[in-house]
Design a protein around this motif. Structure first.
Motif, short mmCIF file in Angstrom:
data_model
loop_
_atom_site.label_atom_id
_atom_site.label_comp_id
_atom_site.label_asym_id
_atom_site.label_seq_id
_atom_site.Cartn_x
_atom_site.Cartn_y
_atom_site.Cartn_z
N GLY A 159 0.71 -1.29 -0.09
CA GLY A 159 -0.05 -0.21 -0.06
C GLY A 159 0.94 1.25 0.07
N LEU A 160 0.50 2.28 -0.83
CA LEU A 160 1.23 3.43 -0.83
C LEU A 160 1.13 4.22 0.39
N THR A 161 2.52 4.48 1.05
CA THR A 161 2.54 5.29 2.53
C THR A 161 3.51 6.30 2.14
N SER A 162 3.79 7.13 3.25
CA SER A 162 4.68 8.37 3.15
C SER A 162 6.19 7.76 3.01
N ASP A 163 6.40 6.41 3.25
CA ASP A 163 7.81 6.01 3.10
C ASP A 163 8.23 5.75 1.82
N ASN A 164 9.25 6.68 1.75
CA ASN A 164 9.78 6.68 0.41
C ASN A 164 11.21 5.90 0.17
N SER A 165 11.30 4.71 0.85
CA SER A 165 12.46 3.96 0.86
C SER A 165 12.51 3.29 -0.66
N PHE A 166 11.32 2.83 -1.18
CA PHE A 166 11.52 2.30 -2.61
C PHE A 166 11.93 3.38 -3.59
N GLU A 167 11.25 4.66 -3.38
CA GLU A 167 11.55 5.58 -4.38
C GLU A 167 13.21 5.97 -4.26
N LYS A 168 13.60 6.15 -2.87
CA LYS A 168 15.32 6.66 -3.10
C LYS A 168 16.04 5.37 -3.65
N TRP A 169 15.45 4.19 -3.39
CA TRP A 169 16.30 2.99 -3.79
C TRP A 169 16.39 2.91 -5.48
N VAL A 170 15.27 3.26 -6.27
CA VAL A 170 15.11 3.05 -7.48
C VAL A 170 15.86 4.55 -8.13
N GLU A 171 16.03 5.68 -7.26
CA GLU A 171 16.49 6.91 -7.84
C GLU A 171 18.33 6.51 -8.03
N THR A 172 18.95 5.53 -7.11
CA THR A 172 20.18 5.26 -7.07
C THR A 172 20.60 4.54 -8.43
N SER A 173 19.60 3.65 -8.81
CA SER A 173 19.63 2.84 -10.04
C SER A 173 19.57 3.69 -11.24
N HIS A 174 18.62 4.57 -11.32
CA HIS A 174 18.43 5.47 -12.51
C HIS A 174 19.32 6.51 -12.63
N PHE A 175 20.06 6.64 -11.52
CA PHE A 175 21.07 7.77 -11.81
C PHE A 175 22.62 7.10 -11.91
N GLY A 176 22.50 5.75 -12.07
CA GLY A 176 23.70 4.91 -12.61
C GLY A 176 24.67 4.67 -11.42
N GLN A 177 24.10 4.77 -10.22
CA GLN A 177 25.02 4.46 -8.93
C GLN A 177 24.77 2.92 -8.37
N MET A 178 25.35 2.10 -9.50
CA MET A 178 24.94 0.70 -9.38
C MET A 178 25.69 0.08 -7.91
N ASN A 203 16.71 -15.61 -0.40
CA ASN A 203 17.88 -14.41 -0.56
C ASN A 203 18.07 -14.23 -2.00
N LEU A 204 18.12 -12.92 -2.26
CA LEU A 204 18.35 -12.40 -3.36
C LEU A 204 19.76 -11.69 -3.65
N THR A 205 20.51 -12.20 -4.39
CA THR A 205 22.02 -11.69 -4.51
C THR A 205 22.07 -10.47 -5.59
N ASN A 206 22.74 -9.40 -5.30
CA ASN A 206 23.08 -8.19 -5.80
C ASN A 206 21.85 -7.84 -6.54
N ALA A 207 20.77 -7.59 -5.62
CA ALA A 207 19.35 -7.13 -5.94
C ALA A 207 19.30 -5.64 -6.29
N TRP A 208 18.62 -5.24 -7.35
CA TRP A 208 18.36 -3.79 -7.44
C TRP A 208 17.07 -3.41 -8.15
N PRO A 209 16.54 -2.34 -8.02
CA PRO A 209 15.08 -1.90 -8.33
C PRO A 209 15.40 -1.61 -9.95
N LYS A 210 14.47 -2.32 -10.50
CA LYS A 210 14.38 -2.14 -11.94
C LYS A 210 13.32 -1.11 -12.25
N SER A 211 12.11 -1.12 -11.41
CA SER A 211 11.03 -0.12 -11.77
C SER A 211 10.23 -0.08 -10.61
N LEU A 212 9.64 1.24 -10.63
CA LEU A 212 8.50 1.23 -9.54
C LEU A 212 7.40 1.90 -10.20
#
Length: 147
Positions: free
Chosen positions: A69-88, A111-120
Motif C-alpha cells: 500500500g502507498l504510504t509516506s515511506d519513500n524507501s522504494f523511491e530512494k532505492w530506485v533513484e540510485t539505479s536510475h542515476f547509474g549509482q549501481m 535470499n536475492l544476490t545483488n538485487a537492484w530496483p528495475k522499476s517502481l
C-alpha cells in the motif's frame, strides 16, 4: 521420498529485508522462481537415428515484484533513484523475501544476490474510488537461494 509437513506456510504476512532493513506491510510478492535455459541438442546417431536431447543451460534469475500500500515511506523511491542515476554500486544490495506466520515469526526466507530496483509503479488512481493505492517495485537480481 514422501513426507507431510503440517506447518505449511500460508500467505499471511510477507516482508522484504534490504541490507538489514525489514519492510513489512507487503500485500503481494510475485515472480519468485528458479529457472534455467534449455539447450536443444539435435543430432544423428552413428546408425542414422535422429535424436533430440534437452540439456540444462544457464540459470535465469527472475524479476521479483513486491506490492504494498502507498504510504509516506519513500524507501522504494530512494532505492530506485540510485539505479536510475547509474549509482549501481549503491543500488545493488543484499535482499531477502521473508514469509512470516500468523504470530509474526519467520517461516521461510529467500535470499536475492545483488538485487537492484528495475522499476517502481504507482497503481491506477481513479476519482471516487475507495480502493487502496499501491506501489509495485520490480527487483532484478543475479541469484535466488532459499535461506
Amino acid at each position: 521420498m514422501s513426507f507431510i509437513d503440517l506447518n505449511t506456510a500460508v500467505g499471511h504476512s510477507f516482508g522484504i529485508d534490504v541490507d538489514g532493513i525489514v519492510i513489512k506491510g507487503i500485500t503481494e510478492i510475485s515472480g519468485l522462481k528458479w529457472e534455467q535455459d534449455v539447450i536443444d541438442l539435435k543430432m544423428n546417431t552413428p546408425d542414422g537415428k535422429y535424436v533430440h536431447n534437452k540439456l540444462p543451460g544457464r540459470p535465469k534469475p527472475a524479476d521479483i515484484t513486491v506490492t504494498r500500500g502507498l504510504t509516506s515511506d519513500n524507501s522504494f523511491e530512494k532505492w530506485v533513484e540510485t539505479s536510475h542515476f547509474g549509482q549501481m554500486s549503491e543500488a545493488r544490495k543484499g535482499a531477502s523475501v521473508i514469509i512470516f506466520d500468523y504470530e509474526g515469526n519467520e517461516v521461510k526466507r529467500y535470499n536475492l544476490t545483488n538485487a537492484w530496483p528495475k522499476s517502481l509503479e504507482i497503481g491506477a488512481m481513479k476519482a471516487g474510488d475507495t480502493s487502496v493505492l499501491t506501489e509495485k517495485l520490480v527487483i532484478s537480481c543475479e541469484e535466488i537461494t532459499p535461506g
